[in-house]
Scaffold this motif. Structure first.
Motif, PDB file in Angstrom:
ATOM      1  N   ASP A   1      49.298  -4.448  33.039  1.00 13.01           N
ATOM      2  CA  ASP A   1      49.955  -4.155  31.769  1.00 13.01           C
ATOM      3  C   ASP A   1      49.802  -5.337  30.817  1.00 13.01           C
ATOM      4  O   ASP A   1      49.779  -6.492  31.233  1.00 13.01           O
ATOM      5  N   ASN A   2      49.684  -5.007  29.542  1.00 12.20           N
ATOM      6  CA  ASN A   2      49.536  -5.959  28.437  1.00 12.20           C
ATOM      7  C   ASN A   2      48.127  -6.515  28.298  1.00 12.20           C
ATOM      8  O   ASN A   2      47.867  -7.268  27.362  1.00 12.20           O
ATOM      9  N   GLN A   3      47.234  -6.148  29.217  1.00 10.18           N
ATOM     10  CA  GLN A   3      45.832  -6.451  28.973  1.00 10.18           C
ATOM     11  C   GLN A   3      45.278  -5.405  28.006  1.00 10.18           C
ATOM     12  O   GLN A   3      45.890  -4.363  27.766  1.00 10.18           O
ATOM     13  N   VAL A   4      44.133  -5.700  27.410  1.00 11.28           N
ATOM     14  CA  VAL A   4      43.534  -4.801  26.413  1.00 11.28           C
ATOM     15  C   VAL A   4      42.167  -4.359  26.916  1.00 11.28           C
ATOM     16  O   VAL A   4      41.363  -5.186  27.365  1.00 11.28           O
ATOM     17  N   VAL A   5      41.921  -3.055  26.877  1.00 11.09           N
ATOM     18  CA  VAL A   5      40.638  -2.522  27.329  1.00 11.09           C
ATOM     19  C   VAL A   5      39.858  -1.974  26.134  1.00 11.09           C
ATOM     20  O   VAL A   5      40.440  -1.456  25.179  1.00 11.09           O
ATOM     21  N   THR A   6      38.552  -2.117  26.201  1.00 11.89           N
ATOM     22  CA  THR A   6      37.658  -1.475  25.237  1.00 11.89           C
ATOM     23  C   THR A   6      36.887  -0.404  25.994  1.00 11.89           C
ATOM     24  O   THR A   6      36.282  -0.694  27.036  1.00 11.89           O
ATOM     25  N   ILE A   7      36.945   0.821  25.508  1.00 16.81           N
ATOM     26  CA  ILE A   7      36.309   1.937  26.209  1.00 16.81           C
ATOM     27  C   ILE A   7      35.450   2.757  25.255  1.00 16.81           C
ATOM     28  O   ILE A   7      35.663   2.764  24.036  1.00 16.81           O
TER      29      ILE A   7
ATOM     30  N   VAL B   1      36.727   2.265  21.435  1.00 17.80           N
ATOM     31  CA  VAL B   1      38.169   2.233  21.198  1.00 17.80           C
ATOM     32  C   VAL B   1      38.776   1.068  21.979  1.00 17.80           C
ATOM     33  O   VAL B   1      38.468   0.860  23.155  1.00 17.80           O
ATOM     34  N   ARG B   2      39.637   0.306  21.324  1.00 27.35           N
ATOM     35  CA  ARG B   2      40.308  -0.845  21.937  1.00 27.35           C
ATOM     36  C   ARG B   2      41.790  -0.505  22.065  1.00 27.35           C
ATOM     37  O   ARG B   2      42.461  -0.243  21.067  1.00 27.35           O
ATOM     38  N   LEU B   3      42.312  -0.525  23.292  1.00 32.28           N
ATOM     39  CA  LEU B   3      43.669  -0.064  23.539  1.00 32.28           C
ATOM     40  C   LEU B   3      44.415  -1.009  24.480  1.00 32.28           C
ATOM     41  O   LEU B   3      43.831  -1.546  25.426  1.00 32.28           O
ATOM     42  N   PRO B   4      45.721  -1.204  24.240  1.00 31.50           N
ATOM     43  CA  PRO B   4      46.526  -2.007  25.172  1.00 31.50           C
ATOM     44  C   PRO B   4      46.938  -1.161  26.373  1.00 31.50           C
ATOM     45  O   PRO B   4      47.128   0.056  26.260  1.00 31.50           O
ATOM     46  N   ILE B   5      47.087  -1.804  27.516  1.00 28.42           N
ATOM     47  CA  ILE B   5      47.519  -1.122  28.730  1.00 28.42           C
ATOM     48  C   ILE B   5      49.022  -1.319  28.909  1.00 28.42           C
ATOM     49  O   ILE B   5      49.563  -2.392  28.670  1.00 28.42           O
ATOM     50  N   GLY B   6      49.693  -0.255  29.333  1.00 29.29           N
ATOM     51  CA  GLY B   6      51.122  -0.350  29.622  1.00 29.29           C
ATOM     52  C   GLY B   6      52.015  -0.239  28.419  1.00 29.29           C
ATOM     53  O   GLY B   6      53.203  -0.562  28.514  1.00 29.29           O
ATOM     54  N   GLN B   7      51.482   0.226  27.293  1.00 33.68           N
ATOM     55  CA  GLN B   7      52.290   0.312  26.075  1.00 33.68           C
ATOM     56  C   GLN B   7      52.297   1.729  25.491  1.00 33.68           C
ATOM     57  O   GLN B   7      52.599   1.929  24.324  1.00 33.68           O
TER      58      GLN B   7
ATOM     59  N   GLU C   1      42.605 -10.281  27.909  1.00 34.08           N
ATOM     60  CA  GLU C   1      44.025 -10.579  27.928  1.00 34.08           C
ATOM     61  C   GLU C   1      44.629 -10.160  26.586  1.00 34.08           C
ATOM     62  O   GLU C   1      43.994 -10.308  25.537  1.00 34.08           O
ATOM     63  N   GLY C   2      45.843  -9.647  26.611  1.00 32.00           N
ATOM     64  CA  GLY C   2      46.504  -9.239  25.382  1.00 32.00           C
ATOM     65  C   GLY C   2      46.998 -10.441  24.591  1.00 32.00           C
ATOM     66  O   GLY C   2      46.966 -11.573  25.067  1.00 32.00           O
ATOM     67  N   PRO C   3      47.466 -10.206  23.365  1.00 35.46           N
ATOM     68  CA  PRO C   3      47.966 -11.304  22.532  1.00 35.46           C
ATOM     69  C   PRO C   3      49.190 -11.956  23.149  1.00 35.46           C
ATOM     70  O   PRO C   3      50.006 -11.301  23.786  1.00 35.46           O
ATOM     71  N   LYS C   4      49.291 -13.279  22.960  1.00 34.26           N
ATOM     72  CA  LYS C   4      50.431 -14.025  23.482  1.00 34.26           C
ATOM     73  C   LYS C   4      51.011 -14.921  22.395  1.00 34.26           C
ATOM     74  O   LYS C   4      50.306 -15.347  21.486  1.00 34.26           O
ATOM     75  N   LEU C   5      52.302 -15.207  22.516  1.00 33.67           N
ATOM     76  CA  LEU C   5      52.980 -16.134  21.621  1.00 33.67           C
ATOM     77  C   LEU C   5      53.685 -17.171  22.487  1.00 33.67           C
ATOM     78  O   LEU C   5      54.555 -16.816  23.291  1.00 33.67           O
ATOM     79  N   PHE C   6      53.261 -18.423  22.381  1.00 32.38           N
ATOM     80  CA  PHE C   6      53.791 -19.487  23.225  1.00 32.38           C
ATOM     81  C   PHE C   6      53.634 -19.151  24.705  1.00 32.38           C
ATOM     82  O   PHE C   6      54.515 -19.409  25.525  1.00 32.38           O
ATOM     83  N   GLY C   7      52.510 -18.527  25.026  1.00 33.41           N
ATOM     84  CA  GLY C   7      52.217 -18.212  26.419  1.00 33.41           C
ATOM     85  C   GLY C   7      52.876 -16.958  26.939  1.00 33.41           C
ATOM     86  O   GLY C   7      52.685 -16.585  28.093  1.00 33.41           O
ATOM     87  N   VAL C   8      53.652 -16.272  26.105  1.00 32.25           N
ATOM     88  CA  VAL C   8      54.351 -15.048  26.523  1.00 32.25           C
ATOM     89  C   VAL C   8      53.657 -13.843  25.886  1.00 32.25           C
ATOM     90  O   VAL C   8      53.408 -13.837  24.679  1.00 32.25           O
ATOM     91  N   PRO C   9      53.325 -12.788  26.692  1.00 36.82           N
ATOM     92  CA  PRO C   9      52.667 -11.608  26.122  1.00 36.82           C
ATOM     93  C   PRO C   9      53.488 -10.979  25.000  1.00 36.82           C
ATOM     94  O   PRO C   9      54.715 -10.861  25.092  1.00 36.82           O
ATOM     95  N   VAL C  10      52.814 -10.604  23.925  1.00 37.06           N
ATOM     96  CA  VAL C  10      53.465  -9.938  22.797  1.00 37.06           C
ATOM     97  C   VAL C  10      53.357  -8.432  23.006  1.00 37.06           C
ATOM     98  O   VAL C  10      52.268  -7.897  23.149  1.00 37.06           O
ATOM     99  N   VAL C  11      54.495  -7.754  23.048  1.00 38.13           N
ATOM    100  CA  VAL C  11      54.515  -6.306  23.246  1.00 38.13           C
ATOM    101  C   VAL C  11      55.241  -5.659  22.077  1.00 38.13           C
ATOM    102  O   VAL C  11      56.121  -6.264  21.461  1.00 38.13           O
ATOM    103  N   PRO C  12      54.887  -4.400  21.745  1.00 36.72           N
ATOM    104  CA  PRO C  12      55.556  -3.713  20.638  1.00 36.72           C
ATOM    105  C   PRO C  12      57.040  -3.531  20.916  1.00 36.72           C
ATOM    106  O   PRO C  12      57.461  -3.357  22.058  1.00 36.72           O
ATOM    107  N   PHE C  13      57.837  -3.592  19.863  1.00 41.50           N
ATOM    108  CA  PHE C  13      59.280  -3.402  19.989  1.00 41.50           C
ATOM    109  C   PHE C  13      59.686  -2.203  19.153  1.00 41.50           C
ATOM    110  O   PHE C  13      59.447  -2.159  17.943  1.00 41.50           O
TER     111      PHE C  13
END
Length: 246
Positions: free
Chosen positions: A89-95, A117-123, A226-238
């Protein structure tokens, strides 16, 4: 059972006993071993023959550097096995994908459009069944997934065919832009299919255009990042709508 297996393949040797360790080491050509090595050999558990010949045997002190679980995937024309780290989860795949209906008709092909298509996993960006399968793929691998309509855009719901009241002026404006069968954008950001017009309104089908259809996805996994991170923490939609207030 382990002892029987050893006897069958003549790989089992009795541990030094009444004959004494000297005769044991000489029979095995171990005269030059150090005392420490002898002591180690004396207490080491017998090794099963299968562990020596196993294609995927791993040394006991081997270090696994990746946190993701390891599976084995067949890849290439000959179907060779290779180790694959499960996508997290939070990794990004291109398919790339080819989407087909049950009839075999192609609905979409990203390669023909040259639009991977570029998509995040687990979101929630993919159907759960499809995402679970992609997580087990390796870069460069292709797989075909068949999804029943309930696992894709759902069953058709006739209750979602609704009439939206409109004035004569509004209807004229809409008729100039939309024909029955066309997809229209709704004010809330959703979409609907125009079914037709009546004197006091228009009929819209709020079902997804592919609702009620079984689908086939041919997926090619191009890249995993790897998905986007902020200060080493994965950034996930809220989603504030899912916030539970206590």
């Amino acid at each position: 059972e382990a002892a029987g297996a050893d006897e069958d393949c003549n790989c089992h040797s009795a541990a030094p006993g009444a004959q004494g360790f000297d005769s044991f080491q000489k029979s095995k050509g171990l005269q030059n071993m150090s005392a420490a090595a002898h002591a180690t050999l004396a207490v080491r558990a017998p090794v099963k023959p299968s562990a020596l010949t196993s294609r995927f045997a791993v040394a006991a002190d081997a270090q696994v550097s990746r946190r993701a679980p390891i599976s084995f995937s067949r890849h290439g024309r000959r179907g060779a096995l290779r180790a694959v780290a499960a996508i997290e989860d939070n990794q990004v795949v291109t398919i790339h994908y080819v989407l087909k209906f049950a009839s075999g008709e192609v609905a979409d092909d990203t390669r023909k459009r040259n639009a991977p298509v570029r998509l995040p996993i687990g979101q929630g960006a993919l159907f759960p069944t499809l995402e679970a399968g992609i997580k087990e793929m390796a870069e460069g691998e292709k797989r075909v997934f068949n999804l029943a309509c309930k696992d894709a855009y759902g069953e058709r719901d006739e209750g979602k065919i609704q009439k939206f009241p409109a004035s004569a002026e509004e209807l004229e404006s809409v008729k100039a832009q939309v024909q029955p069968g066309r997809v229209v954008q709704l004010p809330n950001g959703g979409t609907a299919v125009c079914v037709g017009f009546e004197d006091d309104g228009l009929i819209l089908d709020l079902n997804h255009p592919m609702a009620g259809k079984d689908l086939e996805f041919e997926i090619e996994l191009v890249e995993v990042e790897e998905g986007p991170k902020l200060f080493g923490v994965p950034v996930v939609p809220f989603d504030v709508n899912k916030l539970v207030m206590k």
